[in-house]
Motif scaffolding. Structure first.
Motif, short mmCIF file in Angstrom:
data_model
loop_
_atom_site.label_atom_id
_atom_site.label_comp_id
_atom_site.label_asym_id
_atom_site.label_seq_id
_atom_site.Cartn_x
_atom_site.Cartn_y
_atom_site.Cartn_z
N PHE A 135 0.81 -1.22 0.00
CA PHE A 135 0.00 0.00 0.00
C PHE A 135 0.85 1.27 0.00
N SER A 136 0.20 2.39 -0.30
CA SER A 136 0.93 3.63 -0.60
C SER A 136 1.55 4.31 0.62
N GLY A 137 0.93 4.21 1.78
CA GLY A 137 1.33 5.02 2.93
C GLY A 137 2.80 4.90 3.31
N THR A 138 3.30 3.67 3.41
CA THR A 138 4.70 3.51 3.80
C THR A 138 5.63 3.89 2.65
N LYS A 139 5.16 3.83 1.42
CA LYS A 139 5.96 4.25 0.27
C LYS A 139 6.19 5.76 0.31
N VAL A 140 5.13 6.52 0.65
CA VAL A 140 5.27 7.98 0.75
C VAL A 140 6.32 8.32 1.80
N ALA A 141 6.20 7.71 2.97
CA ALA A 141 7.14 7.99 4.06
C ALA A 141 8.56 7.63 3.65
N TRP A 142 8.72 6.52 2.92
CA TRP A 142 10.05 6.12 2.47
C TRP A 142 10.67 7.19 1.57
N ILE A 143 9.89 7.70 0.62
CA ILE A 143 10.39 8.74 -0.28
C ILE A 143 10.80 9.98 0.52
N LEU A 144 9.98 10.37 1.49
CA LEU A 144 10.30 11.55 2.29
C LEU A 144 11.56 11.34 3.12
N ASP A 145 11.77 10.11 3.59
CA ASP A 145 12.92 9.82 4.45
C ASP A 145 14.21 9.59 3.67
N HIS A 146 14.10 9.21 2.39
CA HIS A 146 15.29 8.81 1.63
C HIS A 146 15.63 9.75 0.48
N THR A 147 14.87 10.81 0.30
CA THR A 147 15.19 11.82 -0.70
C THR A 147 15.67 13.06 0.04
N PRO A 148 16.89 13.49 -0.20
CA PRO A 148 17.45 14.62 0.56
C PRO A 148 16.54 15.85 0.55
N GLY A 149 16.20 16.31 1.75
CA GLY A 149 15.39 17.52 1.90
C GLY A 149 13.90 17.35 1.69
N ALA A 150 13.47 16.14 1.30
CA ALA A 150 12.07 15.95 0.93
C ALA A 150 11.12 16.11 2.11
N ARG A 151 11.49 15.56 3.27
CA ARG A 151 10.56 15.66 4.41
C ARG A 151 10.37 17.11 4.83
N ALA A 152 11.43 17.87 4.87
CA ALA A 152 11.31 19.28 5.25
C ALA A 152 10.46 20.04 4.22
N ARG A 153 10.66 19.73 2.95
CA ARG A 153 9.86 20.38 1.91
C ARG A 153 8.39 20.00 2.03
N ALA A 154 8.14 18.74 2.34
CA ALA A 154 6.75 18.29 2.51
C ALA A 154 6.10 19.00 3.69
N GLU A 155 6.83 19.14 4.77
CA GLU A 155 6.30 19.83 5.95
C GLU A 155 5.98 21.29 5.64
N ARG A 156 6.70 21.88 4.69
CA ARG A 156 6.45 23.27 4.30
C ARG A 156 5.33 23.38 3.26
N GLY A 157 4.77 22.23 2.85
CA GLY A 157 3.68 22.26 1.88
C GLY A 157 4.12 22.35 0.44
N GLU A 158 5.38 22.05 0.17
CA GLU A 158 5.92 22.21 -1.18
C GLU A 158 5.75 20.96 -2.04
N LEU A 159 5.46 19.81 -1.42
CA LEU A 159 5.36 18.56 -2.17
C LEU A 159 3.94 18.00 -2.13
N LEU A 160 3.58 17.29 -3.20
CA LEU A 160 2.28 16.65 -3.30
C LEU A 160 2.45 15.15 -3.46
N PHE A 161 1.50 14.41 -2.93
CA PHE A 161 1.46 12.96 -3.12
C PHE A 161 0.25 12.60 -3.96
N GLY A 162 0.43 11.58 -4.77
CA GLY A 162 -0.73 11.06 -5.49
C GLY A 162 -0.47 9.66 -5.99
N THR A 163 -1.54 8.88 -6.11
CA THR A 163 -1.48 7.64 -6.87
C THR A 163 -1.47 8.05 -8.35
#
Length: 502
Positions: A135-163
């Protein structure tokens, strides 16, 4: 008046576009494969640009073949490979990582940790799903945790998730619409299927910022309009559903107790349970079958990870066939005195076992086992896995057994008469193959056409379903029992090889 519907069927290995007429006949279609990426064992990725480019190319080709313009198309319907996860930049549309495909198992350790922390009961109750890398949920978290700067950008509202549907919608509308439908949302581990909204507790558990999530709409709704440059005109997008739910709709399984099974890369069986979600006691999934006019219809679902891909393995891995169509005749030549079982757990076992760690196995090999016996075992494995789902569904929802359910089938493997006959034999139930095999695309087209006023309400649409062939069981009870017992022993043997959690 525009009287055509353009269906986008974005799948795991290819993108397709089909133009349907008002009478649901097919005017034209186009298909394009795109690359698969396997960066590590158990990892499967797609380039989002490959998904997008192949989708647009096939849409343009189908419109050209049908000899129609954008003004002749009343609406677009989208159906998609589910659970595949894309994260992209809100401002530029650039993906921050390759799409992680539904088959991918990289988050198995994360899932084990979530289970150990005691989160599974809440997740199962709210989502109808189990904790699994699928399922998608743990995949999203993996991308945020393993892409440099992604989690901080997501927290700032700069990134979108979608199927994939959501990603395509966003690009089709030029970044104006970030939305999905209830069927796709229900496959993310983040959506409460009882309340119909994203769930804050689940988001906290999975560590996914709410700002990343799309709006959730009915499966038939006004999602937006394409930008004029894509198809030399504007086309409304009015239908979205995940591929298995779209196939359920295309098979006209609108009545509780009706069941369909789609045989593509994997195999997915859905049983319509009506407006009440049925909690499974046999490791099946409870999912949204479709949502119309704000009203959700639910289904029990069993997911098999390997179906058609076992035939691809025979072709590409072993080289014993050149074309999938050779498999049935080859299986028919097998030595019937041998009992060879393939348990195709190439990426773990799906329902009703849900074990991501085990890998495939062959049982019952002899010195005389050859290509014919392997072809026989590969095709039969799909039938055995379907039987496991069938039995689990009947145990979870006794009404299905009382209804004497007929299985409606679709997908590439249903072209094999050998396989469909063996399926009927092992289920001891009729298997119906429809005239229109493109049921997934038809389901997406129907949702779009319903919103555009081209197609009628569900009960009248169901009257258009036509039978091409009914396969009736003709295997003896003794043979069926013996074969199913052998399969059960093979699965038990494979599960015994589980290396366990690290």
């Amino acid at each position: 008046m525009a009287s055509h519907i353009l269906a986008i069927d974005q799948g795991t290995t290819s993108s397709r576009a089909i133009v349907f007429r008002a009478d649901i006949s097919i005017a034209a279609q186009a298909q394009q494969e795109f690359p698969q990426h396997f960066p590590a064992s158990g990892w499967v990725e797609h380039e989002p640009d490959d998904i997008w480019n192949s989708t647009i190319a096939t849409c343009r080709e189908a419109l050209l073949k049908a000899d129609i313009l954008a003004s002749d198309v009343a609406a677009i319907g989208i159906t998609n490979q589910r659970e595949t996860t894309v994260v992209w930049d809100r401002a530029t549309g650039q993906a921050v990582h390759r799409a992680i495909v539904w088959q991918d198992r990289r988050t198995a350790d994360v899932c084990a940790k979530l289970k150990a922390e005691g989160h599974e009961p809440a997740i199962v109750e709210k989502t109808g799903l189990i904790i699994d890398p699928y399922f998608s949920g743990t995949k999203v978290a993996w991308i945020l945790d393993h892409t440099p700067g992604a989690r901080a950008r997501a927290e700032r509202g700069e990134l979108l998730f979608g199927t994939v549907d959501c990603y395509l919608l966003w690009r089709l509308t030029g970044g104006r619409v970030h939305a999905t439908d209830a069927t796709n949302a229900s496959r993310t581990l983040m959506f409460n299927i009882h309340t119909g909204v994203w769930d804050d507790e689940l988001l906290k558990i999975l560590r996914v910022p709410r700002s990343m999530l799309p709006e959730v709409k009915d499966s038939s709704a006004m999602f937006g309009e394409t930008t004029p440059d894509l198809f030399d005109g504007v086309i409304a997008i009015r239908g979205i559903a995940g591929d298995q739910q779209a196939a359920t709709i295309g098979q006209a399984c609108f009545t509780p107790g009706m069941m369909k099974s789609t045989y593509g890369t994997g195999c997915f069986a859905l049983l319509n349970t009506g407006t009440t979600p049925v909690a499974s006691k046999n490791k099946l999934l409870t999912t949204v079958a479709y949502q119309l006019n704000g009203k959700r219809t639910y289904a029990l679902e069993g997911s098999i990870f390997v179906a058609g891909s076992s035939v691809q393995w025979l072709r590409d891995g072993l080289g014993i066939i050149k074309h999938a169509s050779e498999t049935g005749p080859l299986a028919d030549q097998s030595d019937h005195m041998q009992s060879v079982y393939l348990v195709p757990a190439f990426v773990g076992l799906g329902a009703p076992y849900w074990n991501p760690r085990v890998r495939g196995g062959l049982f019952g090999l002899t010195r005389n086992t050859g290509p014919a016996e392997l072809a026989h075992a590969a095709l039969e494995s799909v039938c055995y896995q379907t039987h496991d789902l069938w039995a689990a569904m009947r145990a979870d929802w006794p009404e299905a057994a009382e209804a004497n359910t007929v299985l409606r089938v679709d997908g590439g493997m249903t072209a094999s008469d050998w396989t469909m006959q063996r399926l009927a034999d092992l289920l001891d139930a009729p298997v119906d193959r429809p005239m229109i095999q493109e049921t997934t695309a038809l389901g997406a087209a129907y949702l779009a056409g319903l919103g555009a006023g081209i197609y009628p309400e569900p009960k009248r649409f169901a009257d258009n379903w036509r039978l091409e062939h009914r396969f009736k069981p003709n295997m003896s009870e003794a043979t069926r029992t013996r074969k199913l017992r052998g399969w059960s022993q093979a699965v038990k043997g494979l599960l015994a090889s589980d290396p366990g959690e690290d």
